[in-house]
Design a protein around this motif. Structure first.
Motif, PDB file in Angstrom:
ATOM      1  N   MET A   1      -0.696  -8.145   3.847  1.00 50.07           N
ATOM      2  CA  MET A   1      -0.233  -7.028   3.409  1.00 50.07           C
ATOM      3  C   MET A   1      -0.741  -6.689   2.123  1.00 50.07           C
ATOM      4  SD  MET A   1       3.590  -4.998   3.285  1.00 50.07           S
ATOM      5  CE  MET A   1       4.380  -5.593   1.735  1.00 50.07           C
ATOM      6  N   LEU A   4      -4.086  -4.820   2.643  1.00 47.03           N
ATOM      7  CA  LEU A   4      -3.874  -3.376   3.075  1.00 47.03           C
ATOM      8  C   LEU A   4      -3.499  -2.552   1.901  1.00 47.03           C
ATOM      9  CD1 LEU A   4      -1.644  -3.826   6.340  1.00 47.03           C
ATOM     10  CD2 LEU A   4      -3.946  -3.184   6.313  1.00 47.03           C
ATOM     11  N   LEU A   5      -2.701  -3.195   0.942  1.00 41.11           N
ATOM     12  CA  LEU A   5      -2.260  -2.269  -0.100  1.00 41.11           C
ATOM     13  C   LEU A   5      -3.430  -2.118  -1.074  1.00 41.11           C
ATOM     14  CD1 LEU A   5       1.364  -3.718  -0.774  1.00 41.11           C
ATOM     15  CD2 LEU A   5       0.801  -1.354  -0.019  1.00 41.11           C
ATOM     16  N   ASP A   8      -5.672   0.788   0.410  1.00 48.22           N
ATOM     17  CA  ASP A   8      -4.863   2.032   0.136  1.00 48.22           C
ATOM     18  C   ASP A   8      -4.939   2.327  -1.360  1.00 48.22           C
ATOM     19  OD1 ASP A   8      -4.079   1.761   2.930  1.00 48.22           O
ATOM     20  OD2 ASP A   8      -1.992   0.952   1.970  1.00 48.22           O
ATOM     21  N   VAL A  38       2.725   5.664   0.734  1.00 44.76           N
ATOM     22  CA  VAL A  38       1.998   4.687   1.424  1.00 44.76           C
ATOM     23  C   VAL A  38       2.662   2.954   1.435  1.00 44.76           C
ATOM     24  CG1 VAL A  38      -0.388   3.583   1.843  1.00 44.76           C
ATOM     25  CG2 VAL A  38      -0.073   5.818   1.471  1.00 44.76           C
ATOM     26  N   LEU A  39       3.141   3.001   0.076  1.00 42.30           N
ATOM     27  CA  LEU A  39       3.781   1.514  -0.316  1.00 42.30           C
ATOM     28  C   LEU A  39       5.169   1.402   0.945  1.00 42.30           C
ATOM     29  CD1 LEU A  39       3.858  -0.897  -1.671  1.00 42.30           C
ATOM     30  CD2 LEU A  39       4.990   0.179  -3.519  1.00 42.30           C
ATOM     31  N   ARG A  42       3.918   0.825   4.109  1.00 42.84           N
ATOM     32  CA  ARG A  42       3.581  -0.612   4.613  1.00 42.84           C
ATOM     33  C   ARG A  42       4.959  -1.611   4.607  1.00 42.84           C
ATOM     34  NH1 ARG A  42      -1.118   0.002   6.775  1.00 42.84           N
ATOM     35  NH2 ARG A  42      -2.648   0.925   5.252  1.00 42.84           N
ATOM     36  N   ARG A  45       6.970  -1.113   7.779  1.00 41.95           N
ATOM     37  CA  ARG A  45       6.247  -2.090   8.959  1.00 41.95           C
ATOM     38  C   ARG A  45       6.402  -3.632   8.857  1.00 41.95           C
ATOM     39  NH1 ARG A  45       4.158  -1.742  13.947  1.00 41.95           N
ATOM     40  NH2 ARG A  45       2.262  -3.158  14.143  1.00 41.95           N
ATOM     41  N   PHE A  46       6.172  -3.825   7.357  1.00 38.09           N
ATOM     42  CA  PHE A  46       6.548  -5.371   7.263  1.00 38.09           C
ATOM     43  C   PHE A  46       7.778  -5.827   7.649  1.00 38.09           C
ATOM     44  CE2 PHE A  46       8.090  -8.815   4.559  1.00 38.09           C
ATOM     45  CZ  PHE A  46       7.028  -9.641   4.650  1.00 38.09           C
ATOM     46  N   SER A  77       0.928   1.171  14.010  1.00 35.66           N
ATOM     47  CA  SER A  77       0.233   0.213  13.459  1.00 35.66           C
ATOM     48  C   SER A  77      -0.847   1.034  12.612  1.00 35.66           C
ATOM     49  CB  SER A  77      -0.535  -0.660  14.408  1.00 35.66           C
ATOM     50  OG  SER A  77      -1.415  -1.522  13.945  1.00 35.66           O
ATOM     51  N   PRO A  80      -6.031  -0.585   7.199  1.00 34.66           N
ATOM     52  CA  PRO A  80      -6.389  -0.431   5.683  1.00 34.66           C
ATOM     53  C   PRO A  80      -6.872   0.964   5.381  1.00 34.66           C
ATOM     54  CG  PRO A  80      -7.992  -1.806   6.562  1.00 34.66           C
ATOM     55  CD  PRO A  80      -7.103  -1.677   7.655  1.00 34.66           C
TER      56      PRO A  80
END
Length: 181
Positions: A1, A4-5, A8, A38-39, A42, A45-46, A77, A80
């Protein structure tokens, strides 16, 4: 993760184009209204991917609706580098979103008819580096090819190839990457 962050955050290009946030600027960027939703996406989703945390994922999804006016299913899904310049009125019910995608305000990515079971065949799949303009609607089991653009307020009901630009209601392709300017 964390990868991805990081991707972002890089899309914010703070403090100036071409430069990325570091140190205290990176910490402040986390509170940026273009990054914080967005955080939350994420984190939801986590949590969704871990059955014992799914209720928390649902709570985070509602928090995003209340705070930022963005509804994003944790079942989607997302690659990034997601960038949401503005979030109000945005609904992300797609099956999959690629890397480096930009989604403006008022966009709907979802099924063309009520689908409470989240059927993958009824949900859009968005390729890498796609830009979806303000107010656009991408509905049904369509595939948007990489490097495509969906114009503001377009209603896209059919798949488009990579490198295409689609505009209008219903949306039609007006340019492909191979077309001369």
């Amino acid at each position: 993760m964390s990868q991805l962050l990081s991707a972002d955050l890089d899309r914010l290009r703070t403090p100036a184009p071409g430069q990325f946030a570091t140190g205290w600027r990176a910490r402040l960027a986390v509170l940026n209204p273009r990054f914080f939703p967005v955080l939350i996406i994420r984190l939801a989703r986590f949590c969704h991917l871990r059955p014992w945390l799914r209720p928390l994922g649902g709570l985070l999804t509602w928090m995003n609706v209340i705070l930022f006016g963005i509804e994003c299913t944790p079942k989607c899904s997302i690659g990034p580098g997601l960038f949401l310049p503005h979030t109000v009125g945005t609904v992300i019910g797609a099956m999959e979103i690629g890397a480096g995608v930009t989604i403006f305000q008022g966009v709907t990515l979802g099924a063309a008819a009520a689908d409470m079971g989240f059927n993958a065949d009824l949900r859009p799949r968005i390729g890498d580096r796609v830009c979806v303009g303000a107010g656009a609607k991408v509905l049904g089991g369509v595939v948007i090819g990489a490097d495509s653009n969906i114009g503001a307020n377009a209603v896209l009901l059919q798949s488009i190839d990579a490198g295409s630009t689609a505009v209008g209601i219903p949306a039609r392709v007006v340019r492909t990457i191979t077309d001369p300017l």
